[in-house]
Design a protein around this motif. Structure first.
Motif, PDB file in Angstrom:
ATOM      1  N   ARG A  21      41.837   7.766  -9.700  1.00  0.00           N
ATOM      2  CA  ARG A  21      42.074   6.311  -9.712  1.00  0.00           C
ATOM      3  C   ARG A  21      41.039   5.573  -8.880  1.00  0.00           C
ATOM      4  NH1 ARG A  21      48.664   5.944  -9.389  1.00  0.00           N
ATOM      5  NH2 ARG A  21      49.002   6.585 -11.552  1.00  0.00           N
ATOM      6  N   LEU A  22      40.657   6.135  -7.740  1.00  0.00           N
ATOM      7  CA  LEU A  22      39.645   5.495  -6.902  1.00  0.00           C
ATOM      8  C   LEU A  22      38.289   5.478  -7.597  1.00  0.00           C
ATOM      9  CD1 LEU A  22      40.582   6.784  -3.345  1.00  0.00           C
ATOM     10  CD2 LEU A  22      40.447   4.402  -4.081  1.00  0.00           C
ATOM     11  N   VAL A  23      37.936   6.566  -8.264  1.00  0.00           N
ATOM     12  CA  VAL A  23      36.671   6.605  -9.003  1.00  0.00           C
ATOM     13  C   VAL A  23      36.692   5.567 -10.112  1.00  0.00           C
ATOM     14  CG1 VAL A  23      35.285   8.018 -10.575  1.00  0.00           C
ATOM     15  CG2 VAL A  23      36.094   8.988  -8.429  1.00  0.00           C
ATOM     16  N   THR A  24      37.801   5.482 -10.820  1.00  0.00           N
ATOM     17  CA  THR A  24      37.924   4.491 -11.892  1.00  0.00           C
ATOM     18  C   THR A  24      37.846   3.066 -11.338  1.00  0.00           C
ATOM     19  OG1 THR A  24      39.268   6.022 -13.181  1.00  0.00           O
ATOM     20  CG2 THR A  24      39.377   3.698 -13.787  1.00  0.00           C
ATOM     21  N   ALA A  29      34.943  -1.983 -10.657  1.00  0.00           N
ATOM     22  CA  ALA A  29      34.432  -3.022  -9.763  1.00  0.00           C
ATOM     23  C   ALA A  29      32.915  -3.156  -9.916  1.00  0.00           C
ATOM     24  CB  ALA A  29      34.794  -2.701  -8.319  1.00  0.00           C
ATOM     25  N   TYR A  30      32.230  -2.026 -10.076  1.00  0.00           N
ATOM     26  CA  TYR A  30      30.783  -2.053 -10.275  1.00  0.00           C
ATOM     27  C   TYR A  30      30.425  -2.777 -11.573  1.00  0.00           C
ATOM     28  CZ  TYR A  30      26.091  -0.419 -11.364  1.00  0.00           C
ATOM     29  OH  TYR A  30      24.770  -0.368 -11.723  1.00  0.00           O
ATOM     30  N   VAL A  31      31.140  -2.454 -12.643  1.00  0.00           N
ATOM     31  CA  VAL A  31      30.876  -3.100 -13.936  1.00  0.00           C
ATOM     32  C   VAL A  31      31.151  -4.600 -13.847  1.00  0.00           C
ATOM     33  CG1 VAL A  31      31.681  -3.253 -16.329  1.00  0.00           C
ATOM     34  CG2 VAL A  31      31.232  -1.028 -15.314  1.00  0.00           C
ATOM     35  N   ALA A  32      32.254  -4.975 -13.214  1.00  0.00           N
ATOM     36  CA  ALA A  32      32.581  -6.399 -13.064  1.00  0.00           C
ATOM     37  C   ALA A  32      31.497  -7.118 -12.265  1.00  0.00           C
ATOM     38  CB  ALA A  32      33.943  -6.562 -12.391  1.00  0.00           C
TER      39      ALA A  32
END
Length: 122
Positions: A21-24, A29-32
């Motif tokens: 879940r943290l990786v996802t 967040a990176y994509v956003a």
């Protein structure tokens, strides 16, 4: 009589669900953050008063990535090890001029780390 064995998947190691879940979350967040920065760069969004949004997204991205990168210490899930190289561009990006091409190049340099972390979970 032969011995019967039940073929079933082993349950995931303790904490690996949290690690996944943290990786996802870090990847999303990176994509956003990249999408917001791209929208600002191509002037789809004017950020005269909303400059704090990109900065806030960056802080969330860096924090989630840092926390996710520590999950191999407290779980047996190793997928987050791919996020360790992403910490370098995340450290350099705020120090580059956002109006130069270097800013987005540094930001995109972290993409393979996030992709690798997501793909290694499977």
């Amino acid at each position: 009589m032969g011995r019967k064995t039940a073929w079933r998947r082993a349950s995931p190691p303790t904490g690996s669900r949290a690690a996944r879940r943290l990786v996802t979350a870090a990847s999303l967040a990176y994509v956003a953050n990249c999408l917001w920065g791209t929208a600002v760069a191509v002037r789809l969004i004017r950020t005269k008063k909303l400059r704090v949004v990109h900065h806030g997204l960056f802080v969330v991205t860096a924090t989630l990535t840092g926390v996710a990168a520590t999950t191999p210490v407290w779980t047996r899930d190793r997928s987050a090890l791919f996020l360790l190289p992403a910490l370098v561009p995340l450290g350099v990006a705020p120090r580059t001029n956002p109006r130069s091409g270097a800013h987005w190049r540094v930001a995109v340099a972290a993409a393979p780390s996030y992709l690798g972390a997501l793909l290694s979970r499977r």
